[in-house]
Design a protein around this motif. Structure first.
Motif: not given
Length: 228
Positions: A20, A120, A177
């Protein structure tokens, strides 16, 4: 935080690393200020509202599209709120920063011989701004925006499209993430190695996390050995 297997065993089992961006590599403090302070302040000004009223309205609108691509879409919010959010992002882009230790750690990670990619939800315009400001694109092999794949990371369609594009093997993939719903979606897809970031914003303390193995920051995953 949920107990975790030794990092050395994790790296031995990993060929692909999916990361992420906001709250994992870059300091989420920037985005928190943007969405919780600057955007509602501008909306309040345009609508003649008190700040608290504008913030409450914004939060209600965001809750209505939570987990969907619109939540992350600058075009959607610019049209909905009536002002140019990309221009506002650019006006404050000098505040975009790495989380502590991340830049150097990414260099070691890329040199390990593993495929390292950003996955993302950020809108492509935001991604371009952040890559230009930080040089982040030079430290990874690829970047993938949910907007290009047609679904947010919270949705199964994102992972199906990403696997087709990247060709990763879920059982040999690590995904990191700060979003627990996103991690749950990755787990449902079969990604074997998951890590949550407990401190996505440098101006806030670490969060307790029980649902996934967690580290305070990416460098806490420890030394990255060369891929066998």
């Amino acid at each position: 935080m949920k107990a975790d297997c030794p990092h050395s065993a994790l790296w031995q089992a990993t060929d692909t690393v999916l990361l992420d961006m906001d709250g994992t590599l870059l300091d989420l403090a920037f985005d928190n200020r943007f969405w919780l302070e600057r955007v509602p302040a501008r909306y309040a000004e345009l609508q003649g509202l008190a700040f608290d009223q504008a913030l409450a309205q914004l939060k209600a609108r965001m809750a209505a599209v939570s987990g969907q691509l619109q939540w992350y879409c600058l075009d959607y919010w610019s049209q909905t709120l009536g002002f140019d959010l990309e221009a506002m992002k650019r006006a404050h882009q000098q505040e975009i920063r790495y989380l502590p230790g991340v830049r150097d750690y990414l260099g070691h990670l890329k040199q390990s011989g593993r495929h390292v990619a950003i996955a993302t939800n950020a809108h492509p315009d935001v991604l371009r701004i952040k890559l230009a400001q930080t040089g982040l694109g030079e430290l990874v092999d690829a970047t993938h925006s949910a907007h290009d794949l047609g679904a947010a990371k919270e949705q199964a369609a994102f992972w199906q499209a990403l696997e087709r594009r990247v060709g990763f093997h879920p059982e040999r993939t690590l995904f990191v993430d700060d979003s627990l719903p996103v991690l749950a979606s990755a787990r449902d897809h079969g990604i074997a190695h998951l890590r949550a970031i407990a401190r996505p914003a440098s101006d806030q303390p670490p969060r307790p996390i029980d649902d996934f193995p967690a580290v305070e920051a990416l460098p806490d995953l420890g030394p990255v050995p060369l891929r066998d």
